[in-house]
Design a protein around this motif. Structure first.
Motif, PDB file in Angstrom:
ATOM      1  N   ALA A  81       0.810  -1.222   0.000  1.00  0.00           N
ATOM      2  CA  ALA A  81       0.000   0.000   0.000  1.00  0.00           C
ATOM      3  C   ALA A  81       0.843   1.271   0.000  1.00  0.00           C
ATOM      4  CB  ALA A  81      -0.927   0.003   1.214  1.00  0.00           C
ATOM      5  N   LEU A  98      -4.159   5.966   5.949  1.00  0.00           N
ATOM      6  CA  LEU A  98      -4.950   4.758   5.678  1.00  0.00           C
ATOM      7  C   LEU A  98      -5.323   4.102   6.998  1.00  0.00           C
ATOM      8  CD1 LEU A  98      -5.967   2.537   3.687  1.00  0.00           C
ATOM      9  CD2 LEU A  98      -3.660   1.570   3.777  1.00  0.00           C
ATOM     10  N   SER A 136     -12.338   9.946   8.200  1.00  0.00           N
ATOM     11  CA  SER A 136     -12.217   8.501   8.007  1.00  0.00           C
ATOM     12  C   SER A 136     -13.332   7.758   8.741  1.00  0.00           C
ATOM     13  CB  SER A 136     -10.860   8.012   8.516  1.00  0.00           C
ATOM     14  OG  SER A 136      -9.814   8.566   7.751  1.00  0.00           O
ATOM     15  N   LEU A 201     -13.297   2.342   2.129  1.00  0.00           N
ATOM     16  CA  LEU A 201     -12.676   1.240   1.398  1.00  0.00           C
ATOM     17  C   LEU A 201     -13.492  -0.019   1.664  1.00  0.00           C
ATOM     18  CD1 LEU A 201      -8.985   2.041   2.356  1.00  0.00           C
ATOM     19  CD2 LEU A 201     -10.082   2.438   0.133  1.00  0.00           C
ATOM     20  N   ALA A 211     -10.774   3.236   5.569  1.00  0.00           N
ATOM     21  CA  ALA A 211     -10.905   4.511   4.872  1.00  0.00           C
ATOM     22  C   ALA A 211      -9.538   5.020   4.428  1.00  0.00           C
ATOM     23  CB  ALA A 211     -11.577   5.542   5.780  1.00  0.00           C
ATOM     24  N   LEU A 212      -9.587   5.766   3.346  1.00  0.00           N
ATOM     25  CA  LEU A 212      -8.396   6.429   2.837  1.00  0.00           C
ATOM     26  C   LEU A 212      -8.647   7.924   2.961  1.00  0.00           C
ATOM     27  CD1 LEU A 212      -5.680   6.297   1.272  1.00  0.00           C
ATOM     28  CD2 LEU A 212      -7.038   6.359  -0.828  1.00  0.00           C
ATOM     29  N   THR A 234     -10.734   9.359  -5.067  1.00  0.00           N
ATOM     30  CA  THR A 234     -11.566   8.411  -5.815  1.00  0.00           C
ATOM     31  C   THR A 234     -10.753   7.710  -6.901  1.00  0.00           C
ATOM     32  OG1 THR A 234     -12.375  10.305  -7.086  1.00  0.00           O
ATOM     33  CG2 THR A 234     -13.781   9.487  -5.338  1.00  0.00           C
ATOM     34  N   ALA A 237      -8.532   4.963  -4.561  1.00  0.00           N
ATOM     35  CA  ALA A 237      -9.213   3.942  -3.773  1.00  0.00           C
ATOM     36  C   ALA A 237      -9.346   2.588  -4.484  1.00  0.00           C
ATOM     37  CB  ALA A 237     -10.582   4.449  -3.323  1.00  0.00           C
ATOM     38  N   LEU A 240      -6.166   0.599  -4.428  1.00  0.00           N
ATOM     39  CA  LEU A 240      -5.887   0.140  -3.079  1.00  0.00           C
ATOM     40  C   LEU A 240      -6.750  -1.089  -2.766  1.00  0.00           C
ATOM     41  CD1 LEU A 240      -3.976   1.172  -0.942  1.00  0.00           C
ATOM     42  CD2 LEU A 240      -5.803   2.624  -0.068  1.00  0.00           C
ATOM     43  N   GLY A 241      -8.038  -0.988  -3.101  1.00  0.00           N
ATOM     44  CA  GLY A 241      -8.937  -2.112  -2.861  1.00  0.00           C
ATOM     45  C   GLY A 241      -8.483  -3.365  -3.585  1.00  0.00           C
ATOM     46  N   GLN A 251     -15.233   1.054  -9.235  1.00  0.00           N
ATOM     47  CA  GLN A 251     -14.448   2.205  -9.658  1.00  0.00           C
ATOM     48  C   GLN A 251     -15.288   3.405 -10.089  1.00  0.00           C
ATOM     49  OE1 GLN A 251     -11.210   1.065 -12.026  1.00  0.00           O
ATOM     50  NE2 GLN A 251     -10.288   3.098 -12.013  1.00  0.00           N
TER      51      GLN A 251
END
Lengths: 263, 263
Positions: A81, A98, A136, A201, A211-212, A234, A237, A240-241, A251
DNA sequence: ACCAAAGGTTCAAATAATGAACCAATCAAA
DNA sequence: TTTGATTGGTTCATTATTTGAACCTTTGGT
């Protein structure tokens, strides 16, 4: 609440600001009987989760380092990450942060700084975030199942600054905004001079897991910056997911596949 | 053994070789009832010490990372110790290994490699060492109070290789040797091709807290190398102990201030 | 469609946790 | 040094929690 949970809750009393705690304080802070606390810390100590200092106070023990090494070997998430967070820091010029749901708590997992500005928001690792007072936390809260959300919104809600919103009804209203926009905002609710934006997230099964967030000094936050940060969040994220197998289908659908709860 | 200790003992079942364990396996491995284990893992999970994977198996959770960060912030021992270990690695040309007593267990804390040889002994972080089968374990055992030592020497002692010494009487004899020389030796007792030397480390109050060890492939170990390693170990140990305030008086007195126990 | 093993749940019986009171040691002020 | 307040630690009858056999449901393989 079982005995094990009570014992483990003692671990949460230790923070960077209060890294060592004596037996009596531990009893006071936890609200439990001294004899009970004593037996619990003894068992935690035998496992190495706590240890006793020369002054007989207790502190987090060395076993957590071994467990942490095991965790990162099992799930090398942080390593994967970090580059994504760093890119986001560089792109926004701000502190990125994060956090993940750890049982019933929202724990800081990793963060990165930009070297663009002289001032930036300092984060603490080893921190637990309040749900109702951080971007967050709101991002996570908005997509939590109603029962878990309500459990976390039951008064009294702690106030951290003059700006902390502690009215559950107003927070619920804010959460609808979060669901509508896909982004949570918080200004000065936890730390007075910090303004943050956060996106939730999601795990592979569609449930929210963390959360980011991007945090800026309030003095620097403008509508233009807010828009840039929102876009950057956006954008990042989904990537990351993907690290934990979350569907990239999310997305382009800001309100994720969690039905608007009937609350 | 209290409920909390039983629950925490579940954490020790997770290793690098077995990082994820299902509910039934946890019950089998721990020897506890499935319902009991279920309640325990649920509580550990609520705290974030465990988490459940997509396949419903359990693994070490993300909370340990937060606790580890807190530990290193409170006691930045690893950061201070690493340069000392690295120097010892460079000086001996071998793998160096620092372990500490964590409650009733001997846990790997840190290690360093030399880049001198093509082959070297690989260590695992996140490992728990057996007392009776490693040089580090023997070094610690030798200076432990008799009651704790005997508790750890009660049969049956696990065998790891053909060379593992599992006879408690013989181990007790070896421990006298350790006390006489101040150095513990082990060859192939835990890993077949590894030979190690270790010295005990003492806390500020004079009690043993861990061990510093050098591990070499058996093929490379000679009397000359053994002597060089022993010297390097006894040179380094005091500086290491100074990190946590242990008295440097121990420096030139190989048999430390723990009286020869009457066993 | 079947079976075996998995995760998870239930409830009376058994066991472990609890808390008020106690002791000894430490520390600060008088 | 005496005092008094606070600390870490311990005890034991009372109480509440944990325990485990048996049960159900889901999952995965044949």
């Amino acid at each position: 609440m079982g005995t094990v949970a009570k014992a483990l809750s003692l671990l949460d009393l230790f923070t960077l600001a209060r890294p060592e705690i004596g037996l009596s304080d531990l009893a006071r802070l936890s609200g439990m009987n001294k004899a009970t606390v004593y037996r619990m810390v003894s068992e935690l100590q035998a496992e190495g989760l706590l240890e006793q200092t020369g002054t007989r106070a207790y502190r987090i023990g060395p076993a957590v380092l071994r467990l942490a090494a095991l965790r990162e070997a099992t799930v090398p998430l942080r390593a994967a990450a970090m580059p994504l967070l760093q890119r986001l820091s560089d792109r926004t010029g701000e502190t990125v942060h994060l956090s993940f749901l750890e049982g019933g708590k929202l724990g800081t997992y990793a963060f990165t700084y930009a070297d663009a500005h002289g001032t930036s928001v300092r984060m603490e690792d080893a921190a637990v975030l309040p749900f109702h007072a951080t971007a967050s936390g709101l991002a996570v809260l908005a997509y939590l199942p109603p029962d878990r959300r309500e459990a976390l919104l039951t008064p009294p809600l702690a106030g951290f600054t003059a700006a902390t919103q502690t009215d559950a009804a107003r927070i619920r209203a804010a959460l609808s905004q979060v669901r509508a926009s896909g982004i949570a905002v918080s200004t000065g609710g936890f730390e007075a001079d910090v303004s943050s934006l956060a996106v939730p997230l999601f795990a592979a099964d569609g449930s929210v897991t963390g959360a980011l967030a991007v945090a800026t000094p309030v003095s620097r936050m403008t509508d233009a910056l807010r828009a840039r940060i929102a876009q950057a969040l956006t954008d990042t994220a989904p990537a990351l997911g993907a690290l934990w197998g979350a569907s990239p289908l999310l997305q382009d659908t800001p309100p994720p596949p969690v039905p608007e709860p009937t609350d």
